[in-house]
Motif scaffolding. Structure first.
Motif, PDB file in Angstrom:
ATOM      1  N   MET A 143      -6.564  -1.941  -6.266  1.00 57.15           N
ATOM      2  CA  MET A 143      -6.115  -2.817  -5.187  1.00 57.15           C
ATOM      3  C   MET A 143      -5.145  -3.831  -5.765  1.00 57.15           C
ATOM      4  O   MET A 143      -5.359  -4.362  -6.866  1.00 57.15           O
ATOM      5  CB  MET A 143      -7.301  -3.533  -4.539  1.00 57.15           C
ATOM      6  N   VAL A 144      -4.039  -4.086  -5.044  1.00 50.32           N
ATOM      7  CA  VAL A 144      -3.102  -5.118  -5.455  1.00 50.32           C
ATOM      8  C   VAL A 144      -2.799  -6.011  -4.249  1.00 50.32           C
ATOM      9  O   VAL A 144      -2.929  -5.587  -3.102  1.00 50.32           O
ATOM     10  CB  VAL A 144      -1.785  -4.533  -6.006  1.00 50.32           C
ATOM     11  N   ASP A 145      -2.401  -7.238  -4.524  1.00 51.73           N
ATOM     12  CA  ASP A 145      -2.013  -8.193  -3.493  1.00 51.73           C
ATOM     13  C   ASP A 145      -0.502  -8.381  -3.611  1.00 51.73           C
ATOM     14  O   ASP A 145      -0.004  -8.981  -4.572  1.00 51.73           O
ATOM     15  CB  ASP A 145      -2.748  -9.513  -3.696  1.00 51.73           C
ATOM     16  N   LEU A 146       0.228  -7.859  -2.625  1.00 52.91           N
ATOM     17  CA  LEU A 146       1.680  -7.895  -2.684  1.00 52.91           C
ATOM     18  C   LEU A 146       2.253  -9.288  -2.460  1.00 52.91           C
ATOM     19  O   LEU A 146       3.431  -9.525  -2.756  1.00 52.91           O
ATOM     20  CB  LEU A 146       2.273  -6.925  -1.664  1.00 52.91           C
ATOM     21  N   THR A 147       1.466 -10.219  -1.949  1.00 50.88           N
ATOM     22  CA  THR A 147       1.959 -11.587  -1.829  1.00 50.88           C
ATOM     23  C   THR A 147       2.037 -12.257  -3.196  1.00 50.88           C
ATOM     24  O   THR A 147       2.880 -13.123  -3.422  1.00 50.88           O
ATOM     25  CB  THR A 147       1.059 -12.413  -0.894  1.00 50.88           C
ATOM     26  N   ARG A 148       1.166 -11.855  -4.112  1.00 49.92           N
ATOM     27  CA  ARG A 148       1.191 -12.396  -5.478  1.00 49.92           C
ATOM     28  C   ARG A 148       2.009 -11.533  -6.415  1.00 49.92           C
ATOM     29  O   ARG A 148       2.616 -12.033  -7.368  1.00 49.92           O
ATOM     30  CB  ARG A 148      -0.238 -12.526  -6.012  1.00 49.92           C
ATOM     31  N   GLU A 149       1.995 -10.202  -6.182  1.00 47.65           N
ATOM     32  CA  GLU A 149       2.702  -9.265  -7.041  1.00 47.65           C
ATOM     33  C   GLU A 149       3.572  -8.348  -6.185  1.00 47.65           C
ATOM     34  O   GLU A 149       3.213  -7.194  -5.942  1.00 47.65           O
ATOM     35  CB  GLU A 149       1.711  -8.426  -7.846  1.00 47.65           C
ATOM     36  N   PRO A 150       4.728  -8.819  -5.719  1.00 49.88           N
ATOM     37  CA  PRO A 150       5.537  -8.024  -4.791  1.00 49.88           C
ATOM     38  C   PRO A 150       6.059  -6.726  -5.382  1.00 49.88           C
ATOM     39  O   PRO A 150       6.433  -5.813  -4.627  1.00 49.88           O
ATOM     40  CB  PRO A 150       6.687  -8.974  -4.434  1.00 49.88           C
ATOM     41  N   ASP A 151       6.085  -6.605  -6.705  1.00 49.03           N
ATOM     42  CA  ASP A 151       6.589  -5.385  -7.333  1.00 49.03           C
ATOM     43  C   ASP A 151       5.464  -4.509  -7.884  1.00 49.03           C
ATOM     44  O   ASP A 151       5.719  -3.570  -8.645  1.00 49.03           O
ATOM     45  CB  ASP A 151       7.554  -5.730  -8.476  1.00 49.03           C
ATOM     46  N   ALA A 152       4.217  -4.785  -7.491  1.00 51.73           N
ATOM     47  CA  ALA A 152       3.072  -4.095  -8.098  1.00 51.73           C
ATOM     48  C   ALA A 152       3.006  -2.627  -7.757  1.00 51.73           C
ATOM     49  O   ALA A 152       2.335  -1.857  -8.454  1.00 51.73           O
ATOM     50  CB  ALA A 152       1.768  -4.777  -7.670  1.00 51.73           C
ATOM     51  N   LEU A 153       3.684  -2.176  -6.693  1.00 50.93           N
ATOM     52  CA  LEU A 153       3.610  -0.767  -6.309  1.00 50.93           C
ATOM     53  C   LEU A 153       4.498   0.119  -7.165  1.00 50.93           C
ATOM     54  O   LEU A 153       4.559   1.331  -6.938  1.00 50.93           O
ATOM     55  CB  LEU A 153       3.989  -0.600  -4.829  1.00 50.93           C
ATOM     56  N   GLY A 154       5.180  -0.455  -8.135  1.00 49.29           N
ATOM     57  CA  GLY A 154       6.047   0.339  -8.999  1.00 49.29           C
ATOM     58  C   GLY A 154       5.326   1.431  -9.752  1.00 49.29           C
ATOM     59  O   GLY A 154       5.954   2.380 -10.240  1.00 49.29           O
ATOM     60  N   VAL A 155       3.996   1.370  -9.809  1.00 48.17           N
ATOM     61  CA  VAL A 155       3.226   2.410 -10.485  1.00 48.17           C
ATOM     62  C   VAL A 155       3.317   3.746  -9.761  1.00 48.17           C
ATOM     63  O   VAL A 155       3.059   4.798 -10.335  1.00 48.17           O
ATOM     64  CB  VAL A 155       1.747   1.972 -10.621  1.00 48.17           C
ATOM     65  N   GLY A 156       3.698   3.736  -8.485  1.00 45.85           N
ATOM     66  CA  GLY A 156       3.861   4.969  -7.715  1.00 45.85           C
ATOM     67  C   GLY A 156       2.623   5.325  -6.918  1.00 45.85           C
ATOM     68  O   GLY A 156       1.600   4.635  -6.934  1.00 45.85           O
TER      69      GLY A 156
END
Length: 376
Positions: free
Chosen positions: A20-33
């Motif tokens: 789980m990631v929080d895109l408000t804190r880590e907007p680029d976290a989905l780079g893992v694919g």
């Protein structure tokens, strides 16, 4: 469903949440694919869960009503147990206040909402989100129906959301042009204007829709190529169970630098969230008024629910309306404890009548609250 979670939305089904990631804190976290299922609270955060097993395509397109999951019993709250964060008098007073803001020129429109909540027995543990989703799919089919449930026992931050949303917040598609150039098209289809029948839609509804459509255009212009944003459909009438809506569609082509790795998702959400149709115009002023008038957070209601496929560069997110969510403890609700929640609201303009706006919130809630209150 096992303790590792289950998600289903559109053409994607996920089993076994692993991150789980929080895109408000880590907007680029989905780079893992991978494919991520998203639940965004209106006030934030914007959370995304990645699942170990994802099905995509025809095998995942059937509705929840006809899914391969075994039917489960749904035991909802008693219909008399629902309580509103704003009663009728308070809601009508809020409408009067918004009209005064419009008269003063600080806002043209603000969406004012109330949260309905009802207790569920703590002895039963987490209720079956799939069971409620199947019930809604059978009794209130919707174009953006879905369920995302990651239990507390999964070891990840939990989520319990079931939606029967009729409204597209954002869709991202990869497009190959005649010259071979690959671009990303983003589409939004705001709903503004609701009545029990198409004949009941008013000039006030049409004016409100045009205002919000213009706001969506402005939002998309922040991340799209100049001249590419256009309204492809204005004031179309859509019929849903017991309701008729006015829907407009706005399309644009993302700027090339927005689509570069690690991907556009943080930039797109930063430009468009929260959705225009459930905030108001101008958005900043409407959000301030909402914060002053609504006594409890909206949570997933009026946020977003859907999926992002990072590898394919595609996404589909619905506005989190006609949406239920469950909480194990409810600090904003008298009595606390496990509760089921549902939001309903209306867009307020100078042409709003307080009693009519209250009735609109009742109309939007009536069918779905009835389905969720029924017990097998």
């Amino acid at each position: 469903m096992g303790v590792d979670g289950y998600a289903r939305f559109g053409r994607r089904t996920g089993r076994g949440a692993v991150e789980m990631v929080d895109l408000t804190r880590e907007p680029d976290a989905l780079g893992v694919g991978g494919v991520w299922f998203v639940v965004a609270d209106f006030e934030g955060p914007v959370r995304a869960w990645r699942f170990a097993h994802v099905e995509t395509g025809p095998e995942a397109t059937s509705s929840l009503e006809g899914s391969r999951l075994p039917a489960e019993p749904w035991n909802g709250p008693a219909s008399a147990d629902w309580r509103s964060s704003l009663d009728e008098d308070a809601y009508r007073a809020a409408v009067v206040t918004v009209r005064e803001h419009v008269r003063q020129g600080s806002v043209y429109q603000a969406n004012i909402c109330r949260i309905l909540s009802a207790p569920l027995s703590p002895a039963r543990g987490e209720p079956s989100a799939v069971a409620l989703a199947q019930r809604l799919a059978a009794g209130n089919p919707a174009p953006y129906e879905g369920v995302i449930h990651v239990p507390a026992l999964s070891g990840l931050e939990p989520v319990w959301v079931v939606t029967a949303s009729p409204e597209l917040f954002l869709r991202a598609d990869r497009v190959v042009g005649p010259d071979g150039r690959v671009t990303t098209t983003v589409t939004s289809a705001p709903i503004k204007g609701t009545a029990s029948t198409p004949e009941g839609l008013l000039d006030k509804d049409r004016a409100e829709n045009v205002m919000i459509t213009d706001l969506v255009r402005n939002d998309l212009h922040r991340v799209c190529e100049p001249g590419s944003v256009e309204v492809t459909s204005l004031l179309a009438v859509e019929k849903h169970p017991g309701l008729a809506h006015l829907v407009s569609t706005v399309v644009g082509t993302l700027l090339p630098d927005v689509t570069e790795p690690p991907g556009p998702w943080g930039a797109i959400l930063g430009a468009t969230f929260p959705p225009a149709s459930v905030s108001g115009a101008p958005k900043s002023a409407a959000l301030r008024i909402i914060g002053e008038l609504e006594p409890v957070p909206r949570g997933p209601y009026c946020g977003a629910v859907g999926w992002i496929d990072v590898d394919a560069g595609t996404a589909e997110l619905a506005v989190g309306i006609r949406t239920f969510w469950w909480t194990a403890d409810s600090p904003h609700t008298a009595g606390g404890g496990p509760r089921l929640h549902f939001g309903t609201g209306a867009g307020i303009t100078w042409g709003s009548d307080p009693e009519a706006e209250w009735r609109e919130t009742e109309l939007k809630a009536h069918r779905l609250i009835g389905l969720a209150s029924a017990a097998d």
